[in-house]
Every structure is written in structure tokens, then in C-alpha cells.
Design an enzyme around this catalytic site. Structure first.
Site, mmCIF file in Angstrom:
data_model
loop_
_atom_site.group_PDB
_atom_site.id
_atom_site.type_symbol
_atom_site.label_atom_id
_atom_site.label_comp_id
_atom_site.label_asym_id
_atom_site.label_seq_id
_atom_site.Cartn_x
_atom_site.Cartn_y
_atom_site.Cartn_z
ATOM 1 N N GLU A 45 0.060 -0.932 5.706
ATOM 2 C CA GLU A 45 0.935 -0.378 6.498
ATOM 3 C C GLU A 45 0.724 1.224 7.072
ATOM 4 O O GLU A 45 0.818 1.625 8.115
ATOM 5 C CB GLU A 45 2.182 -0.749 6.240
ATOM 6 C CG GLU A 45 3.483 -0.453 7.228
ATOM 7 C CD GLU A 45 3.897 1.066 7.201
ATOM 8 O OE1 GLU A 45 4.579 0.981 8.132
ATOM 9 O OE2 GLU A 45 3.644 1.826 6.115
ATOM 10 N N ASP B 66 0.771 -1.056 0.021
ATOM 11 C CA ASP B 66 -0.081 -0.079 -0.102
ATOM 12 C C ASP B 66 0.788 0.955 -0.041
ATOM 13 O O ASP B 66 2.030 1.086 0.514
ATOM 14 C CB ASP B 66 -0.876 -0.095 1.226
ATOM 15 C CG ASP B 66 -0.130 0.139 2.424
ATOM 16 O OD1 ASP B 66 0.835 -0.798 2.789
ATOM 17 O OD2 ASP B 66 -0.246 0.903 3.166
#
Ligand SMILES: [Zn+2]
Length: 411
Positions: free
Chosen positions: A176, A83
Site C-alpha cells: 500500500e 507493509d
């Protein structure tokens, strides 16, 4: 440029073009569809590599395993997150490749520029291949540089069957950037108790220390009364919250501190006369210093209660994560091998404490010791993000060297 280095560059350029912006508003994991899309792309590529078996978990984890020689140190996990940060646009990334960088100012759209006169790291990249965004989006080197490094290493392993390595477990994670990177982490599916997040910044960074982190939620209770008849009766929770914030030492705020000095700050506030809620974050490399700041908040809350008779404050403090150094100490040999791997790859280790936390910190706490290795990029979470290919190449070489050292050969 060697074939595998060209492959590394092409992978990175491919991966950054899938929009994997994490969505803090979503309760799903992964929080955005693009993240799952990229996991599927990676799975497809890994399945085409010799010796790899993969498992894509609906909870947003892609696992890839490669059997190696059993050594004294057991299996090794390698982690990167797919991400990107929601702090800057991540859709429609158009990476710009500056081959054989000559040291010029790199002009980006919107009047942004990357100036080597203001950035030693860029100045040191003359002759290297520098990759930036076009200035309209972030680049996504955080952490697609890490993803490309792991994938490139996997590809290299599949083409070099004689290479020494332990049992390897590649773990590609999601979300994250919104603090949910290890939610439902598949410990039951992993054998490794030692790992590495490849999510650091500049060439050489090896991070084995991060903050201890606390979150304090303050509930402030006032007493409402008609303002026309409030004298001696009304207790305003909004004023109480503002007073409590004003008592937090400005000299210990994030904007006033750096290096190894920790901090605390009011992060959010909401409320009305009857009730207000205040959220305070406390950070330090030392647990004792966190405790000192916790006590400071408690004392400030008592002070506010004294100044606002009839008002009440309750505090709820929760530990968020711990300094991973405290766990990594259990296995000093791990860091020694890692440092040696950097040196063998020709990289001078930069041991900097992280003024923040990593997924590795949370994993270390739960038994998977996980320092953080550089992935090469800088200016994270911004349109000025960029990464030199040379640093990504070095990170792959560190993984190659570490694998050999891990099996007990060449140490
Ligand atoms: Zn990252």
C-alpha cells in the site's frame, strides 16, 4: 484488561517485529519478502481459529472467510495492509509499551521525544497503554494496528460463535505504501461489494472523502546547438522546464495549503538541452478544481512555448484516483450504519477529508465501496510513530457493532 485486549496488544507487538518495509525499487509483488512472511504468519493463526478458511495468493493477498447470517446487506470485507513505509527504517522494530501512561514526556533514542504538551492526542491517553518505537525505527502502527485489529476481531468471533455477523471477507494486502496496494486485486474471489479499510489514524477517524488525483507528464523539446554559435538558434529544454515550474502558483503548493483547499506541485524533473521531462501532480476534493488546475498547467505550457520560440511542450494528463465520496453516495445507508457503529462503541466520529488517497478510494471506484476507519496510530512514517491500545480496542468494538447492524439486527 480483558483477555482479548491483552491478546490484541500481544498480536500487535508480534506483528511489528517482522520487517515488512515496502521496496519502491522492486518490481515484485509483494515488493519485499518480509511482507509474504507476515501473510504466512497470519494465515497460520487464522487456520487455528474456528470457522475460518484462508487463501494465500502469490500476488500478495491473504483472504480469510467466515460464513455468517445472510442479511439484507450482503457480505462485508475488512481490509488492512501488512507493509510499512520505506520513509523510515522498519527493520529491528523494538516496541516500547508504556502501561498506565502517566502523562510524562516519552524519551526516545536519538534525542527524540513525545511530549503531551505538544500533542493533545497523547495528553488524552493518560491511564491508557501507549506503544511507541524506541526511536531508531518507525513503529509500524500504519498499518499493523489495523492488521492486529482485524486478527483480534477474528479471534473474538471464533470464541463467540453466537455473535451476529454477516459473511465476512478479511483481506490482508501488501505494498500500500508504494501505491501498489490494489494491483491485481482479487475481485473475482470476493463477494463483498461493501468494505472497510482499517488504516486511518486517530481514535474516531472515519474517512469517506479523499482527493481526486491527476498526474501530468510534460515532455519539453528544445533544440541543441554549439553554445559558441547559439544566438537565436539554441532552445534550452532545461530552462523551459524551470520556467514552467516557476509559473505554477506557489500559493497552491502542498506546503501552502491545508483543509479543503487542493494543490499542485512539480514532483520530478530530468533532462538536458534537447529534451526534459517534468512530472506534475494535481490534487483536489473537487473535480472542477482539478480541471481548473489542469487548464492552468496547459496555459503555463503555452506561455513557455511563446517565451522559447522553437521549443515544444506536450502534456499527458492521467487520472490516478477519484474522491471516494462520489461513489459512497450511492449507498448513504452504509455510512449511516458505520457512524452508528462508532457511536454504539462509544466513539465520537471524526469525519475528516483525507489529503491523499487510499486503497479504499481505488476499490470504491471499481465497485467495492470502502471508507477508511481509524486504527488508532499517529505520526505515521516516522520514528515518532505511536499508538494507544485503547483506540485499537475501540476499533475492534466498532467492527463488532457494525457486524450486528449489518445483519439487520439491532438497527
Ligand atoms: Zn496505511
Amino acid at each position: 484488561m480483558a483477555d482479548w485486549q491483552q491478546d490484541l496488544l500481544e498480536r500487535f507487538l508480534r506483528y511489528v517485529q517482522t520487517d515488512t518495509t515496502a521496496d519502491p525499487q522492486s518490481a515484485d509483488k509483494p515488493s519485499s519478502a518480509g511482507q509474504f512472511e507476515l501473510l504466512k504468519i497470519l494465515r497460520g493463526e487464522l487456520e487455528g481459529m474456528d470457522g475460518f478458511s484462508t487463501e494465500l495468493l502469490p500476488s500478495g493477498y491473504l483472504l480469510a472467510r467466515k460464513a455468517g447470517s445472510a442479511g439484507p446487506r450482503g457480505p462485508l470485507a475488512l481490509l488492512a495492509h501488512v507493509d510499512t513505509s520505506p520513509d523510515a527504517p522498519g527493520r529491528g522494530v523494538k516496541p516500547k509499551v508504556h502501561r498506565n501512561y502517566a502523562g510524562q514526556i516519552i524519551e526516545l533514542e536519538g534525542g527524540l521525544k513525545l511530549d503531551p504538551a505538544e500533542d493533545d492526542y497523547l495528553a488524552a491517553c493518560v491511564g491508557d497503554t501507549v506503544i511507541s518505537s524506541d526511536g531508531t525505527t518507525l513503529l509500524g502502527a500504519d498499518d499493523k494496528a489495523g492488521v492486529a485489529i482485524l486478527m483480534s476481531y477474528a479471534q473474538w468471533l471464533s470464541q463467540n460463535p453466537a455473535a451476529l455477523h454477516p459473511d465476512l471477507e478479511f483481506v490482508f494486502t501488501t505494498d500500500e505504501e508504494i501505491g501498489r496496494g490494489v494491483e491485481n486485486f482479487p475481485f473475482d474471489k470476493l463477494k463483498a461489494r461493501r468494505g472497510l479499510t482499517v488504516d486511518g489514524g486517530r481514535l474516531g477517524e472515519l474517512e469517506d472523502e479523499c482527493y481526486h488525483a491527476y498526474h501530468v507528464q510534460a515532455l519539453l523539446e528544445g533544440k541543441s546547438h554549439h553554445p559558441g554559435d547559439a544566438r537565436g538558434k539554441l532552445v534550452n529544454a532545461v530552462s523551459m522546464a524551470a520556467t514552467l515550474v516557476s509559473l505554477l502558483p506557489r500559493s497552491e503548493s502542498p506546503e501552502a495549503t491545508d483543509g479543503r483547499y487542493g494543490c499542485l506541485w512539480a514532483n520530478s524533473i530530468q533532462g538536458s538541452i534537447e529534451e526534459a521531462r517534468l512530472s506534475i501532480y494535481i490534487r483536489d476534493f473537487s473535480e472542477d478544481e482539478c480541471q481548473r488546475r489542469l487548464e492552468l498547467v496547459r496555459q503555463a505550457a503555452k506561455t513557455v512555448e511563446c517565451v522559447f520560440p522553437g521549443g515544444k511542450i506536450s502534456l499527458d494528463a492521467k487520472k490516478q484516483y477519484s474522491n471516494m465520496r462520489d461513489f459512497l453516495r450511492q449507498d448513504p445507508e452504509f455510512l449511516e450504519k458505520l457512524t452508528l457503529a462508532l457511536k454504539r462503541a462509544g466513539v465520537e466520529p471524526l469525519r475528516t477529508p483525507i489529503r491523499g488517497g487510499t486503497d479504499g478510494a481505488r476499490l470504491s471506484e471499481q465497485g467495492l465501496l470502502c471508507p477508511n476507519l481509524f486504527a488508532g496510530g499517529t505520526n505515521f512514517h516516522s520514528r515518532r510513530e505511536w499508538v494507544p491500545l485503547g483506540a485499537m480496542v475501540k476499533a475492534v468494538q466498532v467492527l463488532q457493532e457494525l457486524s450486528v447492524l449489518w445483519t439487520g439486527e439491532g438497527s
